[in-house]
Every structure is written in C-alpha cells, then in structure tokens.
Design a protein around this motif. Structure first.
Motif, mmCIF file in Angstrom:
data_model
loop_
_atom_site.group_PDB
_atom_site.id
_atom_site.type_symbol
_atom_site.label_atom_id
_atom_site.label_comp_id
_atom_site.label_asym_id
_atom_site.label_seq_id
_atom_site.Cartn_x
_atom_site.Cartn_y
_atom_site.Cartn_z
ATOM 1 N N ILE A 20 0.821 -1.214 0.000
ATOM 2 C CA ILE A 20 0.000 0.000 0.000
ATOM 3 C C ILE A 20 0.859 1.270 0.000
ATOM 4 O O ILE A 20 0.334 2.380 0.140
ATOM 5 C CB ILE A 20 -0.967 0.027 1.200
ATOM 6 N N GLY A 21 2.176 1.096 -0.133
ATOM 7 C CA GLY A 21 3.048 2.261 -0.278
ATOM 8 C C GLY A 21 3.785 2.689 0.973
ATOM 9 O O GLY A 21 4.367 3.779 1.004
ATOM 10 N N ASP A 39 7.360 5.925 9.411
ATOM 11 C CA ASP A 39 6.402 6.182 10.481
ATOM 12 C C ASP A 39 4.994 6.232 9.906
ATOM 13 O O ASP A 39 4.790 6.626 8.750
ATOM 14 C CB ASP A 39 6.710 7.512 11.169
ATOM 15 N N PHE A 40 4.005 5.852 10.717
ATOM 16 C CA PHE A 40 2.615 5.989 10.301
ATOM 17 C C PHE A 40 1.711 6.026 11.527
ATOM 18 O O PHE A 40 2.065 5.556 12.615
ATOM 19 C CB PHE A 40 2.182 4.864 9.351
ATOM 20 N N ILE A 41 0.541 6.619 11.339
ATOM 21 C CA ILE A 41 -0.517 6.657 12.344
ATOM 22 C C ILE A 41 -1.602 5.685 11.910
ATOM 23 O O ILE A 41 -1.919 5.593 10.718
ATOM 24 C CB ILE A 41 -1.095 8.080 12.480
ATOM 25 N N LEU A 42 -2.161 4.949 12.844
ATOM 26 C CA LEU A 42 -3.262 4.034 12.552
ATOM 27 C C LEU A 42 -4.583 4.649 12.979
ATOM 28 O O LEU A 42 -4.689 5.234 14.057
ATOM 29 C CB LEU A 42 -3.067 2.701 13.277
ATOM 30 N N PRO A 52 1.880 9.224 7.031
ATOM 31 C CA PRO A 52 0.677 8.579 6.481
ATOM 32 C C PRO A 52 -0.290 8.137 7.578
ATOM 33 O O PRO A 52 0.112 7.826 8.700
ATOM 34 C CB PRO A 52 1.223 7.355 5.730
ATOM 35 N N VAL A 53 -1.577 8.111 7.234
ATOM 36 C CA VAL A 53 -2.618 7.565 8.099
ATOM 37 C C VAL A 53 -3.140 6.297 7.448
ATOM 38 O O VAL A 53 -3.649 6.329 6.322
ATOM 39 C CB VAL A 53 -3.779 8.560 8.302
ATOM 40 N N ILE A 54 -2.988 5.170 8.141
ATOM 41 C CA ILE A 54 -3.425 3.872 7.621
ATOM 42 C C ILE A 54 -4.695 3.453 8.344
ATOM 43 O O ILE A 54 -4.762 3.483 9.576
ATOM 44 C CB ILE A 54 -2.342 2.796 7.816
ATOM 45 N N TYR A 65 -4.278 5.017 2.045
ATOM 46 C CA TYR A 65 -3.697 3.884 2.768
ATOM 47 C C TYR A 65 -4.778 3.124 3.542
ATOM 48 O O TYR A 65 -5.371 3.663 4.474
ATOM 49 C CB TYR A 65 -2.620 4.369 3.744
ATOM 50 N N SER A 66 -5.000 1.885 3.156
ATOM 51 C CA SER A 66 -6.024 1.089 3.836
ATOM 52 C C SER A 66 -5.607 -0.375 3.927
ATOM 53 O O SER A 66 -5.171 -0.972 2.940
ATOM 54 C CB SER A 66 -7.365 1.182 3.098
ATOM 55 N N LEU A 67 -5.756 -0.908 5.142
ATOM 56 C CA LEU A 67 -5.608 -2.348 5.371
ATOM 57 C C LEU A 67 -6.922 -2.929 5.893
ATOM 58 O O LEU A 67 -6.926 -3.972 6.552
ATOM 59 C CB LEU A 67 -4.484 -2.627 6.375
#
Length: 340
Positions: free
Chosen positions: A178-179, A185-188, A219-221, A237-239
């Motif tokens: 998803i990149g 770093d990322f925020i969920l 990014p916000v996932i 960004y999506s899981l």
C-alpha cells in the motif's frame, strides 16, 4: 488458608471479544508465577483465540467453533480433566454437562431462578460490568475468589500473542503493497468497532485525516474488519479486512499512534505499550482504557455509561460518540506527537 494449586488443572472460560481475553492475561500470568506447577487452560471462541494462544503461561487454549456441528460439546473431554471450571459467562449447555459428568469445583456467574445456578459450587461475585475498576483487576479478584488464593503483581500490564519472524515479514509485504516502506512512520486509524453504534462518524474521520495531512508528514493507515467503500475511495492507505489478528498485532506494534473507539485494537495497543487515543461512548475509561500510554476521550454525559440494549436504541442519537470531534482528537494527538 490459601489453596495450593500446584498440580491442579484450571479451566477459565470467556467467550468475549479480543479485549475481554486480553484483560484476563495479568491475572493468569500472576496465577502461573505463583503456582508454577498448575495447568491453565483457557476456553474461548475461535474468532479470538489467536490473540492469547501463544502466551507461555497459558498451557492450552481451546475454542468453541461456532457453526460447527456439536461444536460446543466437542470440548467436553477437556472439561472432565479439570480440577476447577470457571465459566465467566452463563454457559447453560456446558454447565449442565459438567454437572452430569460430576466435574469438580464448578463456578459461574449464575442466573437467579435457574436450576443450574443451584448446582454451582460457588457463584462468581466479581463481574467486570458491575464494577468501575479496571477490568483486569476485577478479573484478578474473580480468580482469587473462586480459587481461594491471593493474586499479586501488576494487573495493568497485559499481554498478547507475538508474531513470528515470517509473520512480521508478511506484514512488511502488506505495508509495502500500500506504499509504506520499511521504517516509515505511520498513524493508525480504526474508526470501526464490533458494534456499528460505536463507530466514529466518517465526517469526523475525514476532518481528522485532513488535519494530520496538513500538520504532519506522516501517512494515516486505516485498519479494521469492516468494509468501507468511502474509505477505500477517499484515502490512500487502507488495510481494512486485509489482516488477521496476528498481522494486526504487528501493524499496531509498528505504529506511532493508534486512534480508535473502545475496541480490540485499543487493548492490543495497550498490551504493546503503543500510544493510543481511545474514543469512549457507552462505557467508561476507568474500566477498559489501558493504564499506560493511553489518552481516552470521554464526554461523560449524564446518560453515560449505559447498557448495550439502551445503546442500540439510543434516545439521544448516540451523541456520546458523535459529539467527539476531529479537533478534540487532533489536540490530543498533537500532545503525543508534538508539531514541528
């Protein structure tokens, strides 16, 4: 006099969600540390079993497979082997079988006026839903009372199953797809809960992502077990629905912060000591919010907390959740991750 449980076989049942299971881990860890020779079996449902089935102090985890023919009764051979049976929920079918099979030390919450309540050797008095105290502490009191022991230690430190190296590699692949590069770093953001009433409104979700994009280069996932065409179309960004429980644990472990309603991911973050902003609606932070590295947002309206039945038919249009704004959440986030 305190019981000596060395050599004893103890089964604890909880058919709840991810958080319910995690909230038993401090007491079970304390029990095993005190009586290293006891055998602990945990009984739950198959959809949540992976969250605790790798913990070293739980000797065995068995599960009731819902939808499988006679699934509930397939665990009977395990019940017969136990010295203590602790059903933390009302399980009339299993309690009846345990009574017929003359299993020793049968404990449960009981139901007034029900025949099976009279067959219990002891009725559970410490119930999470009836206390304002931290659920893990209440569970420790429950086990202490049923087993006639005193469980000590830190009941605020919870545990979850940890991924293997190959599972961590698979999570890296999912993130790369998803990149998200290794080390980024990322925020969920997990706006959905097991009940739709606890979902955070998508209009506030959208505003929060806009605020994060404007003020942070991070990014916000999105994570969760719910389909959302809106999120899939709107955000990069999506899981969503792309991880199992073990993979979810690893994704949360890598996050800079998790933002979520009171739900399973919140408890996983608490066990991993990952910063978490938890959005509370019908329930209270004192009971469920992790005690370390967690910043609960709770509006504490006069109607809160309330029962699940009232929440599902809320006369106040679920304002306890809907009134939590993106600005409120962002203000807390900016204290956790200072703006540059």
């Amino acid at each position: 006099m305190e019981n000596n449980l060395n050599g004893k076989r103890i089964l604890v049942e909880s058919g709840g969600g991810v958080g319910d299971l995690i909230m038993f881990t401090p007491a079970l860890r304390s029990l095993k540390e005190k009586f290293t020779g006891c055998m602990i079996t945990f009984l739950t449902i198959d959809k949540t079993v992976d969250v605790i089935n790798r913990l070293p102090y739980i000797d065995r985890v068995i599960c009731i497979k819902r939808g499988r023919f006679m699934g509930r009764y397939r665990v009977l051979p395990d019940l017969i082997k136990q010295d203590y049976l602790i059903f933390t929920e009302w399980q009339p079918h299993l309690l009846f079988c345990a009574w017929i099979l003359r299993c020793s030390h049968r404990f449960s919450v009981g139901r007034d006026g029900k025949f099976l309540t009279g067959t219990l050797h002891k009725r559970i008095r410490h119930v999470v839903s009836s206390s304002i105290n931290f659920a893990a502490q209440t569970n420790a009191e429950l086990l202490s009372d049923m087993l006639d022991v005193k469980l000590n230690g830190d009941m605020t430190k919870c545990d979850v199953s940890m991924p293997t190296e190959s599972e961590r590699t698979e999570v890296t692949r999912l993130l790369n797809k998803i990149g998200i590069k290794t080390g980024d770093d990322f925020i969920l953001l997990s706006p959905f809960a097991s009940s739709k009433e606890r979902n955070w409104p998508l209009k506030e979700v959208e505003k929060l992502v806009e605020l994060i994009n404007k003020n942070y280069n991070i990014p916000v996932i999105f994570i969760g077990n719910t389909d959302s065409p809106f999120i899939e179309k709107k955000f990069q960004y999506s899981l969503l629905r792309k991880t199992n429980i073990i993979q979810l644990i690893e994704v949360i472990r890598r996050a800079k912060c998790l933002i979520t309603p009171d739900s399973g991911p919140m408890h996983i973050a608490g066990a991993l000591n990952v910063p978490c902003i938890s959005l509370f609606s019908k329930d209270i932070p004192s009971r469920w919010a992790p005690k370390h590295n967690c910043w609960p947002i709770y509006l504490s309206y006069p109607c809160s907390p309330c029962t699940p039945e009232k929440f599902r038919d809320c006369p106040y249009d679920l304002k306890c959740m809907k009134d939590i704004t993106a600005n409120m959440v962002f203000k807390v986030l900016s204290n956790i991750l200072p703006l540059k």
